[in-house]
Write a protein that holds these residues in place. Structure first.
Motif, short mmCIF file in Angstrom:
data_model
loop_
_atom_site.label_atom_id
_atom_site.label_comp_id
_atom_site.label_asym_id
_atom_site.label_seq_id
_atom_site.Cartn_x
_atom_site.Cartn_y
_atom_site.Cartn_z
N LYS A 271 15.85 54.47 103.38
CA LYS A 271 16.42 54.25 104.56
C LYS A 271 15.66 53.47 105.59
O LYS A 271 16.16 52.83 106.40
N LYS A 272 14.40 53.72 105.45
CA LYS A 272 13.56 52.96 106.47
C LYS A 272 12.35 52.18 105.38
O LYS A 272 11.66 52.63 104.41
N VAL A 273 12.21 50.86 105.85
CA VAL A 273 11.30 50.10 105.29
C VAL A 273 10.31 49.33 106.35
O VAL A 273 10.86 48.86 107.29
N VAL A 274 9.07 49.51 106.36
CA VAL A 274 8.04 48.81 107.32
C VAL A 274 7.61 47.47 106.43
O VAL A 274 7.23 47.67 105.26
N ILE A 275 7.69 46.25 106.97
CA ILE A 275 7.25 45.23 106.65
C ILE A 275 6.11 44.44 107.37
O ILE A 275 6.13 44.52 108.55
N ILE A 276 4.92 44.25 106.66
CA ILE A 276 3.85 43.92 107.41
C ILE A 276 3.63 42.28 107.39
O ILE A 276 3.84 41.88 106.19
N GLY A 277 4.06 41.70 108.56
CA GLY A 277 3.77 40.21 108.61
C GLY A 277 5.16 39.57 108.95
O GLY A 277 6.07 39.78 108.47
N ALA A 278 5.27 38.78 110.06
CA ALA A 278 6.49 38.29 110.55
C ALA A 278 6.49 36.78 110.36
O ALA A 278 7.00 35.94 111.03
N GLY A 279 5.93 36.40 109.01
CA GLY A 279 5.97 35.06 108.35
C GLY A 279 7.22 34.84 107.92
O GLY A 279 8.23 35.82 108.03
N LEU A 280 7.64 33.75 107.24
CA LEU A 280 8.90 33.40 106.68
C LEU A 280 9.07 34.59 105.59
O LEU A 280 10.43 34.99 105.45
N GLY A 281 8.55 34.95 104.65
CA GLY A 281 8.69 35.95 103.75
C GLY A 281 9.24 37.30 104.42
O GLY A 281 10.17 37.90 103.99
N GLY A 282 8.45 37.63 105.35
CA GLY A 282 8.65 38.99 105.96
C GLY A 282 9.95 39.06 106.79
O GLY A 282 10.74 40.11 106.67
N LEU A 283 10.13 38.02 107.42
CA LEU A 283 11.50 37.97 108.21
C LEU A 283 12.71 37.80 107.05
O LEU A 283 13.75 38.59 107.36
N VAL B 127 9.73 45.00 111.14
CA VAL B 127 8.52 44.01 110.83
C VAL B 127 7.46 44.31 111.85
O VAL B 127 7.75 44.08 113.02
N TYR B 128 6.13 44.35 111.43
CA TYR B 128 5.19 44.59 112.17
C TYR B 128 4.19 43.23 112.10
O TYR B 128 3.85 43.03 110.97
N GLU B 129 3.80 42.58 113.14
CA GLU B 129 3.05 41.34 113.19
C GLU B 129 1.75 41.44 114.05
O GLU B 129 1.79 42.01 114.98
N LYS B 130 0.68 41.06 113.46
CA LYS B 130 -0.64 41.16 114.09
C LYS B 130 -0.59 40.03 115.38
O LYS B 130 -1.60 40.54 116.36
N ALA B 131 -0.15 39.02 115.47
CA ALA B 131 -0.11 38.11 116.68
C ALA B 131 0.64 38.71 117.73
O ALA B 131 1.41 39.52 117.84
N THR C 170 16.07 42.12 118.18
CA THR C 170 14.80 41.90 119.01
C THR C 170 13.54 43.16 118.88
O THR C 170 12.55 43.00 118.78
N ASP C 171 14.47 44.49 118.83
CA ASP C 171 13.63 45.48 118.35
C ASP C 171 13.25 45.87 117.23
O ASP C 171 12.62 46.98 116.99
N ALA C 172 13.52 44.69 116.16
CA ALA C 172 12.96 45.05 114.84
C ALA C 172 11.70 44.07 114.46
O ALA C 172 11.28 44.52 113.34
N ILE C 173 11.24 43.47 115.44
CA ILE C 173 10.07 42.89 115.35
C ILE C 173 9.15 43.23 116.27
O ILE C 173 9.28 43.33 117.59
N HIS C 174 7.89 43.80 115.90
CA HIS C 174 6.77 44.49 116.58
C HIS C 174 5.52 43.44 116.53
O HIS C 174 4.98 43.59 115.49
N LEU C 175 5.29 43.07 117.89
CA LEU C 175 4.03 42.26 117.80
C LEU C 175 2.88 42.93 118.19
O LEU C 175 2.96 44.05 118.58
N ASN C 176 1.64 42.17 117.99
CA ASN C 176 0.41 43.08 118.43
C ASN C 176 0.06 44.44 117.39
O ASN C 176 -0.23 45.29 118.20
N HIS C 177 0.34 44.24 116.23
CA HIS C 177 0.19 45.40 115.58
C HIS C 177 -0.33 44.94 114.28
O HIS C 177 0.17 44.26 113.32
#
Length: 389
Positions: free
Chosen positions: A3-15, A30-34, A118-125
């Protein structure tokens, strides 16, 4: 099942995998460190196999990409003195129904991100690890936040934190070469639209120029280097490029001079050995986190898009997460390992002292000795269920 998947990295593959999973009705986050998805000085090549995968993931997106990039029609190889060695027309559209498309990395990221809420991408994580059991996986971030999910996908690149927590195989393997790259708005009579030009010298140096469309040009340079030393300031980086490629014919001198020092990115070229397993329990890897490659065949992003499509299909059709991930690995590992190994061998060979002769030979033989590999690589077409490719 999922039901829920966490993806680390908002690069091309992650998106891309987030888009594919949400099409299946899965809540992909999607969780992105930048701190922001800011432009980076890189261009990339999308080949028919990657474009076919993107079209399966998000029908209609390829048309948007074609309008945002440049379709390569001609490849040119020159000596560092400027002498033309070889020239080859690009006939991908005629052969495979898709172009060889050059595009800005950040523009492609922007287009993919726009296909997600927009709420599916989490920056600074910044992911620092995870814990899993039979019922789920808990993902941990550096500010103390944790997130629960049914599945964790590490799409966080060459230096993947998920891979280290999962596999623990240490730092990437330095390939013995340093690289520099930049994007700028630039035109030159030796660089016509819709063409790619590479220049090479007998001492293991290569300089490439790629038209990205809309007036943008991407240049990339590399040379053999005994260590991974990186200059400490932008001015030093530019000076290093100018010193390494001193005396090279135009347009090398003009384009380096025209590039702002702060826009030049210096990086050691690295890769990793193929893995035996990409998954454990409820955690798996995708793209460069699973199968990083040196930048010769240009398949990093393209194979990540293949991964994204096939993983989404495996998760939609299997009865358990374990079965889905096993099917994903069985499908993807054989293909990506062939590409990884061939890429590493050819890249190492291309930077030897006789690289001029070797590269010319590659281009001359491409339609004969490499034809079968090219057909297998570029003629990849996503299926409704992820069969072994």
């Amino acid at each position: 099942m999922v039901k829920k998947v966490v993806i680390i990295g908002a690069g091309l593959g992650g998106l891309a995998v987030a888009i594919a999973l949400r099409k299946q009705g899965i809540d992909a986050q999607v969780y992105e460190k930048a701190y922001s998805l800011r432009p980076i000085g890189a261009g990339l090549t999308l080949f028919p196999n990657g474009l076919n995968s993107l079209d399966a993931i998000a029908p209609g997106i390829v048309e948007s990409l074609e309008g945002a990039g440049s379709q390569t029609r001609m490849l040119n190889l020159r000596k560092s003195t400027g002498e033309l060695i070889a020239q080859k027309s690009v006939t991908f559209m005629e052969k495979y129904g898709r172009p060889m498309l050059q595009i800005r990395w950040s523009r492609l990221q922007e287009i993919l991100a726009s296909a997600l809420p927009t709420d599916a991408i989490h920056l600074n994580h910044r992911c620092i690890g995870f814990e899993q059991n039979n019922s789920g996986v808990e993902v941990c971030f550096d500010e103390g936040e944790t997130v629960q999910a049914d599945l964790l996908i590490g799409a966080d690149g060459l230096n993947s934190a998920v891979r280290q927590a999962l596999i623990g195989d240490g730092s990437p393997r330095y390939a013995g070469r340093m690289s520099w790259r930049a994007i700028l708005k630039y035109s030159h009579e030796l660089l016509p639209p819709n063409e790619v030009m590479s220049m090479t010298a007998p001492d293991g140096k290569i300089f490439g120029f790629f038209d990205l469309g809309s007036g943008y040009l991407f240049w990339s340079a590399a040379t053999l280097a005994p260590d991974e030393f990186v200059a400490q300031s932008a001015i030093d980086v530019k000076s290093r490029v100018q010193e390494k490629f001193s005396g090279w014919a135009e347009p090398v001198q003009a384009i380096v001079k025209s590039t702002a020092a702060e826009d030049i990115i210096e990086r050691p070229i690295s890769d990793r050995l193929p893995l035996q397993n990409w998954s454990q329990g409820r955690v798996t890897l995708l793209g460069d986190a699973a199968h990083p490659m040196v930048p010769l065949l240009g398949q990093g992003a393209n194979t990540a898009f293949e991964d994204a499509w096939e993983l989404s299909q495996c998760l939609s059709s299997a009865s358990t997460i374990e079965a889905a991930l096993a099917s994903y690995e069985n499908s993807r590992k054989p293909r990506t390992q062939v590409i990884q190994i061939r890429n590493a061998v050819q890249a190492n060979r291309a930077y030897k002292a006789d690289s001029e002769t070797y590269l010319r030979g590659m281009m001359e033989k491409a339609q004969v000795s490499d034809a079968e590999f090219e057909e297998w690589l570029y003629n990849y077409k996503p299926s409704v269920t992820a069969d072994l490719k």
